[in-house]
Design an enzyme around this catalytic site. Structure first.
Site, PDB file in Angstrom:
ATOM      1  N   GLU A  41      -1.984   3.256  -6.706  1.00  0.00           N
ATOM      2  CA  GLU A  41      -3.037   2.271  -6.462  1.00  0.00           C
ATOM      3  C   GLU A  41      -4.395   2.803  -6.962  1.00  0.00           C
ATOM      4  OE1 GLU A  41      -3.487   1.847  -2.241  1.00  0.00           O
ATOM      5  OE2 GLU A  41      -4.450  -0.113  -2.394  1.00  0.00           O
ATOM      6  N   LYS A 148      -3.368  -7.203  -4.429  1.00  0.00           N
ATOM      7  CA  LYS A 148      -3.013  -6.763  -3.082  1.00  0.00           C
ATOM      8  C   LYS A 148      -3.319  -7.881  -2.095  1.00  0.00           C
ATOM      9  CE  LYS A 148      -3.686  -2.649  -0.142  1.00  0.00           C
ATOM     10  NZ  LYS A 148      -4.315  -1.295  -0.146  1.00  0.00           N
ATOM     11  N   CYS A 184       0.490  -0.676  -1.561  1.00  0.00           N
ATOM     12  CA  CYS A 184       0.283   0.051  -0.296  1.00  0.00           C
ATOM     13  C   CYS A 184       0.494  -0.823   0.945  1.00  0.00           C
ATOM     14  CB  CYS A 184      -1.093   0.700  -0.303  1.00  0.00           C
ATOM     15  SG  CYS A 184      -1.156   2.244   0.646  1.00  0.00           S
TER      16      CYS A 184
END
Lengths: 569, 569
Positions: A41, A148, A184
């Site tokens: 990331e 995300k 994540c």
């Protein structure tokens, strides 16, 4: 499919350097047969870039670097790389964060006209205008962005400050395999109403690829495996998926990323795990279906803490071009451990240990410090502070007359004179001062501001006093590296005759840790003591506001992950 | 309708004290004929409570206090009070933040079973479980909650860390009037896709009631009026609305809330404005339709800054029970201004000015400091540091030999010896040290860590060097309070013979301010100088990490509103 897990370390804001590191990793993975390369990331801007993202020029540069990277990788296999992307437009993006109505636009132009030198956030008012995203680089172009969706806003994660939640994505097809890119927290969906991994699998993804920047803490790896296995499990609608999890490695200020990227086959067996705390580029063939990797037994907690802190020191020094560190070596356990860790991180030649004895210092303390320095091979200097101490007593005599014997003024004076001397080393020779405060004393305010609380990097500021002992003993490992006098003496600040720390650390250290974690252990036999400790922790908040950067190795450290008011009722 | 604007100051975490203040204000407003009382945002827990909200026990106590307040107000008119409320359930609340499907539930029980002593956030993973809300207290009960929909996550606002966006509300009816409750950012909807005020008006609200905690900055009031007038304007669907805007007042750590609550009639005329920087409870009859209030002309910017900083010092001292402050009075402009502000805030008897001359101090500096202290009526003490300075030279001589003449080691030594002496005053007599660093030097790192950068409260750390001069001149106002020597001398740290600050502040101060605001002014004739300054600002980030609490009076101050990495490329 052969996937290149590119567990590399980049530097926040260094787009040129980061691009070069990414290119090198892709080429290495390609040469090893990778059909897809996956990076952590935010690997391109460096993680976390924080308020650098408020600078429109920086965002422009990241967008340009992403395009540049795609061009440079034209002849390489497809790459998923962590970067940022502007939301398609303020209106549209915020709405489809909820409705999922539109996909992310990778345009390099922000919505509406923008004046040169204008910047995103000082408009005062308005949602964030960026997504934290993976760019799929393919055939010289950006084939798509995957944003995300779940943005952590707890502990050291402040992502809603910069990022809008991205709309759901569809799977990407790489060599005919439908893959589901995640970032994540997207995988840690247990407590969220949305489940980005399941959404992708329902659209056909058979491989979840999660790019992460998950910092080290003792429970981190088992939590990651837990969440990955939860996300891959068969579901009424869909069969199981394999998981590729690529984590950042390296340290950035207080954060230490531990790597340990892994691959789970469809049955949840871990078929590969990369090294902890080190850069690695490895190509894993998902089809090879090897036996479950016999993961080496997890190292003891002390070994992990040691490795984490060593990386924290090393990367802070390297990335800030600090070539020399100073440790005030008192003959106590805290500074002894800091000297050990610094030596392991930077090499003996980069470490200067300075003993600063006063009239209250047991000669055995300085002798033990000298032996430790010799054992470590670091340079050792002694600057007694007696003449300074005496001069201070004279200069302060009008203030100090009638001082009650319990007054700590002259104790603090000694600590501050030591800081002054240590900083003179820094100013004279260059480098930085390492701080040796532990978490228990930082919590209780048992330290002197601008004295022993000085130092840019607080190496063990997230270790309780008990952790300090156990990591030191682990380091020593019976080798006699750390003199027994240091390991076994009762804790003391040696600022007064016959002084010892007024704590039973075996009870106080865990109690203080619970208080810091907002987890008071009420109702037990020591409740009154805990109330008193909690009050002491509150009163010391202003000192913690002024500490240096504390390397974080626990669930809740002192630093940007702790936003407790100083003023409170 | 007669609305009680309750512009009061509460203390973070002090639920008992805050409840008492709220009760007193409601009773005063009731006695003055109020039919509805409105309080600022988060007035009950105190604003901002930050990570105190991670403590489930604290949240329980706030919920209980809200219920208790309702009971105590059974015989009073309806009250809108800022508090927090748990989301109805994790799943439901996060979903209808988007869909608006359900209203907020004020239940005091968090979703699902909770173990004693468990806490919200260390689950690692998951959205926030609270709303920032107004509770409508009516007839001894909580008649409803109105949650904040737009959560600012920029500058010093970190609300998405603790709060989930609330679903849209319906208007409340008070004495037959449909009112639309809003919370701060809800009114600043210009850049958001959602418009909470318009949504309420479309459901019939004729009066928008906005409870705020909007910190002072020079442009704040005009921005609030702008947003309020934008929100109240007629719209194709709906006629205009009146606006009642109630702002917090008082200081909390770095934040200074300036009050200045106001009422706009349906035509956008400001028919009432409460005092700046002071608590006020006033009842305004919206129906009286008075002529537009002849607002007193806005005071000059310097007067506002002075009043803001005075409140910042006063509230920090009062709320933290600090009864004495110390200022190192050098004879320079920065510490002179701090002494003036502290005296105005706390009274002369609470201030001790200490001159700490060294061999490099012009005798006129100490003389000017003495005259200023005399003019202010504060106690003045002189502690020369010469003997300490000489002792340090001796103690450090092994280190200092072969020091080049440009070396600043001994300059920093002087600054640190001064901090040591000042902190001895603090330790010996109690109280706290005020810091005198200005924003320009904090930005450039032109200050000594643990030396002149010491001090818990940085009074003028958000004033540029030019602001320092203009506020000091305003304070002096030609009265001769501040000696002309101080006002007119060239800036100097007096750490070396004939030293003057190496900056043309008239150019450097604004340039540095732009850099801090991520607003580089590229392309002008001084571009090269600005690049150099920007680099200097970067290299000093680690110093700013370790500063005290800086009272914020600009759009972007150093503090929790600035999250710039220390390590960066």
């Amino acid at each position: 499919m052969r996937v290149g897990l590119c567990q590399i370390d980049t530097r926040v804001g260094d787009l040129t350097g980061n691009t070069a590191r990414i290119l090198a990793a892709v080429r290495a993975a390609r040469d090893a047969g990778a059909q897809l390369c996956v990076f952590p990331e935010l690997v391109l801007p460096g993680v976390p870039p924080r308020d650098l993202l408020d600078d429109e020029d920086f965002v422009d540069a990241v967008v340009a670097a992403t395009h540049g990277l795609a061009e440079k990788l034209a002849t390489c296999p497809p790459v998923l790389v962590g970067t940022v992307v502007r939301v398609a437009s303020t209106q549209a993006a915020s709405r489809h964060a909820c409705t999922g109505g539109r996909s992310v636009d990778g345009s390099s132009t922000p919505p509406g006209p923008r004046e040169p030198g204008s910047f995103t956030r000082l408009r005062y008012g308005g949602p964030p205008l960026l997504h934290n995203a993976l760019a799929l680089l393919e055939a010289g172009k950006i084939a798509g962005y995957f944003g995300k969706r779940l943005l952590p806003g707890y502990d050291v994660f402040h992502e809603p400050r910069w990022f809008a939640p991205a709309p759901p994505s569809s799977p990407a097809h790489v060599d005919g395999v439908p893959i589901g890119p995640l970032l994540c927290e997207d995988l840690w969906s247990e407590n969220y109403p949305d489940d980005p991994g399941l959404d992708l699998r329902q659209q056909g993804a058979r491989l979840l690829v999660c790019a992460s920047a998950s910092p080290y803490r003792p429970a981190a790896l088992s939590a990651r495996l837990h969440h990955a296995r939860r996300a891959q499990r068969a579901h009424p609608d869909v069969g199981p998926a394999a998981v590729v999890y690529v984590n950042a490695v390296g340290a950035q200020d207080e954060l230490i990323f531990d790597g340990r990227s892994f691959v789970l086959d469809e049955d949840g067996r871990c078929i590969s795990m990369l090294a902890a705390f080190e850069e690695r580029v490895e190509v894993i063939d998902l089809k090879a279906a090897p036996e479950e990797v016999r993961l080496p037994p997890a190292p003891p907690r002390e070994a992990e803490l040691r490795a984490a802190l060593v990386l924290g020191i090393r990367d802070f020094a390297r990335k800030n071009r600090v070539h020399r560190v100073y440790v005030g070596l008192s003959g106590g356990i805290d500074s002894a451990l800091v000297a050990c860790l610094a030596t392991e991180a930077l090499g003996a030649s980069a470490v200067t240990a300075v003993a600063l004895p006063s009239r209250h210092t047991d000669p055995r303390s300085t002798e033990a410090a000298r032996r430790l320095a010799t054992n470590l091979g670091v340079s050792f200097e002694v600057t007694p502070i007696e003449t300074l101490h005496a001069a201070a007593e004279t200069a302060l005599s009008p203030l100090l007359q009638r001082a009650p014997s319990t007054d700590t003024t002259l104790e603090n004076v000694q600590a501050r004179l030591r800081a002054m001397v240590l900083m003179a080393y820094v100013n004279r020779r260059g480098g930085m001062l390492l701080n040796s405060s532990n978490k228990t004393e930082l919590a209780l305010g048992y330290g002197t501001l601008y004295g022993d609380m000085a130092g840019t990097l607080c190496v063990i500021g997230d270790l309780t006093k008990l952790d300090v002992y156990s990591v030191a003993r682990h380091f020593d490992d019976g080798r006699g590296l750390i003199p027994r006098f240091i390991l076994e003496r009762p804790p003391t600040a040696e600022l007064r005759e016959h002084q010892v720390d007024p704590f039973d650390y075996s009870r106080v250290a865990p109690a203080v840790e619970s208080i810091l974690q907002t987890r008071p252990r009420a109702g037990d036999e020591h409740e009154e003591e805990e109330q008193r400790l909690a009050q002491q922790v509150r009163l010391a908040e202003h000192k913690r506001w002024q500490t240096g950067i504390i390397l974080k190795v626990s669930d809740r450290a002192i630093g940007t992950g702790r936003m407790i008011p100083v003023t409170r009722g």
